[in-house]
Structures are given as C-alpha cells and as structure tokens.
Design an enzyme around this catalytic site. Structure first.
Site, PDB file in Angstrom:
ATOM      1  N   ASP A  46      -4.235   6.465   1.510  1.00 23.03           N
ATOM      2  CA  ASP A  46      -2.837   6.245   1.878  1.00 23.03           C
ATOM      3  C   ASP A  46      -2.265   7.479   2.566  1.00 23.03           C
ATOM      4  OD1 ASP A  46      -3.053   7.574  -0.655  1.00 23.03           O
ATOM      5  OD2 ASP A  46      -0.931   7.203  -1.028  1.00 23.03           O
ATOM      6  N   GLU A  65      -2.312   7.980  -3.648  1.00 21.51           N
ATOM      7  CA  GLU A  65      -2.140   9.381  -4.033  1.00 21.51           C
ATOM      8  C   GLU A  65      -0.779   9.911  -3.622  1.00 21.51           C
ATOM      9  OE1 GLU A  65      -2.169  13.739  -3.798  1.00 21.51           O
ATOM     10  OE2 GLU A  65      -1.862  12.318  -2.158  1.00 21.51           O
TER      11      GLU A  65
END
Length: 441
Positions: free
Chosen positions: A89, A153
C-alpha cells in the site's frame, strides 16, 4: 542501464521493470479501512513468483485487502529462517501537484517515478528481482526465506502484517530474523564518507484519544467545569513538555560511532550540536527521547453552547525501554479531568547490533561499497516489524539503496514527484542478493 560497478544487467533490468509495474497498481491507503485495495498487486506478485517456480499464497483479510506469502526452501531446512517483508500500500496523492502520472511508473532521467517508488515498492521490486534471479540461476539459499508482501502498513497494519501474525502465524514457523522497511540506504556525511545505517530498533506507537467531561451550559454563564477548557489545558501541557534525553543502546552506538568517525564531540542537550553529523543528524534527533504530538481536536456544535465533552487525538512515540516513564508522564500532565484511551498501541521494537545477521548485512554493503560506514540506528516511526516481532522474530530495517549527495531522499517519501534512482535499485538488489545467499556465521 546502471552505472553501479559490477551490477548484473538482468538483475537490474528486472528490478527496474518490477518497480515500474508495481507503481502502476494504485494501492492508495486512505486510513480507517478505506483503500483502493492491494489484491490486484498481490495477485500479480503471486503470478510472478509462480512463474519462477515458487509456491505463493494470496491471503485476503477483507475484500480487496490481500497479502502474498511464499517460502523459498533453503539448503538447510533446519536452520533458522529469514523473513523478507515489504508493504504494497501507499499513501494517497494529489495528482495535480505532480509533474508525472503518480501511478504511471515512468522510467526517465535515470529514475523510476511514482507513488511508492521509495516507500516501498522499490524494496518489493528488488526482492522479487533477487528471488527470480536465484530461480533462474538455480541457486538455493542457505536457509529458508519467507517472503511477505503485505497490505495496510500505511495505516495500522490490521489488514496486513497484523492479520498474518494473528491468523496465519504458522507461515512464519522457524523464522528468527526479518528484514524490512528502512535502513541500509546511503547517508552522506560532512567528511565525504557514506554511512549506511541499519535499523535495530523502532520507537513504539501510542495513538490515543483524550476526553474531558463537564456540565453542559449556556455560553454566557460561568462554568468552572468547562470540558473544552480542561481539555485545552491538558493538550497545551502535553505539547509544551520537553521530554528528557534517553539514549538507548542503539542510539548510543550510533552517536558514539559517528562522533568517533567524524572526530567531533557533540553536546546532545544542544540541538544545534547535532549539525556536526550532517545528513545523519536526523537519525539521532528524533530518537533521543520519547515524543507526543496533538493531532486532532473535537468539541461543541454552537458558539453559545458549552458542550459536555471535548476530545483530542494525540500521537505518542516511545523509545525501547521507556514505556513506563512515558505513560507516567502523560498521566501526570493530563491531570484529573482528562482520561485517555488507546486507538492503536504498538510496543517498541529492538534487535541486536552484534548479531550474525547484522554482520552479514554489513558485509553485503561493504562488498558493494568498500568505504561504507555501518552503524545501527533506531527508527523514529514504525513499520510492519511491530507485528512480526510479536512472533519472537528479530526485526531489522534493511532496504538498501544509494543516492548522490544532495538528493532530497526524505522529501520525496510521501511527497510530490517521488522517484527512485535506477542506480539505487541496482545497488540495493546487488546488496540484497549477497545478503540472502550468505550464511550468517
């Protein structure tokens, strides 16, 4: 393609191609569970690994939120395994501010451009390039290598590393050491030398909501129990507090190593004294103490109405070994009128800088840059290491790379026109290849 001496052209080409392709997946994470999703990216990685002869798993934690995990068998299946992890991400972008398409993965001017180029699709690309190279050349690593390409994350990790640790811990059986985000990247020192700091610690995270309560009332009347006033006072005390210097063994080793190498004597109580460390000053400044910053305020709905509650959000960061002192200080500064609750809490992370794996990382760096100065450091923020460390894994920040003096590396992470130099991908992939095929003594 690369000017890095001795770089394997096929390895470099793969690292560049994979980084560009990964950037073209829009994996924007808006926080609070809102995301464009990582599944297409995770599936592309799984197919790449399968084509190389590996056996990947795609594990979805929620619709669209996916992780890819694979285990590469080593020559000694009984040896402690190594985990290499990278998050898929990225933080959102304001595309109109960019000079290129932030999800175009354009390769030009010696760099791969786009969101995630430095945080951290570069590490994912280098890892994929290395393991594909191992498969292509028939090389068996000395120990099992577990690969984890994870979601989320950039928020709490709940859909990524947290999910894997909670629901699929068996995939990490036998893993004793991990490498992941940050560390191993060149920092240019005032004497012209290059420091490659390896992260052996992370400050813990304490995201908290503060709440004050009191009697509601008319804005024209005295109200000694005003919740807004009580909260404002507590937030001001927290913001104005000067946290004392608390040197952990990691930060002390960094300060001592830099001072000895540069021949300087730094007064840590004087912020200006750190300037003697040049670019490395930022590695020390944020990790000499705990910290807390107010980030959100909410109260009331009308100018002439005193509300019964007022709330604030704060972001606390805690050094390894300093948890008790941190919370005692917070509670003292809050006083009796304001309560706190956790939104997210992660313990600090620490690893040894005298371990065989640290030495193996240092050796891999020196093989690619014989003049490298290697020292440990503590990350100011946090990574997926916080989740993986809960499995008893010793976690390091080691995502090697290099940039020339003056390249504003830190400005591009989460910033506009983020890009990674092709030479950095070449250097990092070469270092990673040496490390994962070395057997720590």
């Amino acid at each position: 393609m690369s000017t890095v001496s001795g770089a394997d052209p096929a390895l470099v080409a793969d690292a560049v191609e994979f980084c560009s392709r990964l950037i073209r997946f829009d994996t924007s994470n808006f926080g609070g569970g809102r995301s464009r999703g990582e599944r297409p990216c995770a599936e592309w990685i799984a197919q790449l690994l399968a084509d190389a002869g590996y056996d990947p798993l795609v594990l979805e934690s929620a619709p669209g939120r996916a992780n890819t995990v694979a285990r590469i068998p080593g020559a000694d299946r009984t040896a402690p395994a190594l985990l290499v992890h990278a998050h898929l991400d990225v933080v959102p972008v304001a595309a109109e501010d960019w000079s290129v398409d932030p999800f175009g993965g354009e390769v030009r001017d010696g760099a791969v451009w786009g969101r995630g180029a430095l945080d951290m699709k570069n590490m994912a690309a280098m890892t994929l390039a290395v393991v594909c190279s191992l498969a292509r050349d028939g090389i068996v690593p000395p120990r099992d290598i577990v690969l984890a390409f994870v979601a989320d994350e950039e928020d709490t990790g709940a859909y990524g590393s947290g999910f894997l640790v909670r629901e699929h811990a068996g995939l990490f059986a036998g893993v004793r050491v991990a490498i992941g985000e940050s560390g191993g990247h060149a920092v240019h020192l005032p004497d012209g030398s290059r420091l490659y700091p390896i992260a052996t610690g992370e400050r813990g995270s304490a995201w908290m909501n503060l709440e004050a309560a009191g009697p509601a009332g008319h804005g024209s009347r005295p109200n000694p129990g005003n919740a807004v006033a009580a909260l404002a006072g507590a937030v001001a005390r927290l913001a104005q507090h000067r946290w004392p210097v608390h040197l952990t063994p990691t930060v002390a080793a960094l300060v001592d190593g830099l001072s000895t190498h540069l021949g300087v004597d730094v007064d840590l109580t004087d912020p200006a004294g750190l300037d003697q460390f040049g670019e490395a000053a930022v590695l020390v400044a944020s990790t000499m103490s705990n910290s807390l910053n107010p980030t959100m305020l909410r109260a009331g709905y009308k100018h002439n109405v005193i509300p019964s509650t007022a709330t604030a959000g704060v972001d606390g960061r805690i050094l390894p070994g300093a948890q008790d002192a941190f919370f005692a200080t917070v509670d003292r500064l809050l006083g009796g009128r304001v309560s706190r609750t956790f939104v997210n809490y992660d313990e600090p992370v620490t690893a040894r800088h005298d371990s065989p794996d640290f030495a193996a990382m240092a050796a891999a760096l020196r093989a690619c840059d014989p003049q490298a100065l290697i020292l440990p450091y503590c990350m100011a923020g946090g990574t997926d290491a916080k989740a993986f460390s809960r499995l008893g894994i010793e976690c390091y920040g080691f995502a090697p790379g290099t940039t020339p003096p003056g390249f504003a590396y830190g400005d591009y992470v989460h910033g506009v026109d983020e890009r990674v130099l092709v030479d950095s991908l070449a250097f990092g992939a070469a270092v990673l290849g040496r490390y994962v095929t070395a057997e720590p003594a």
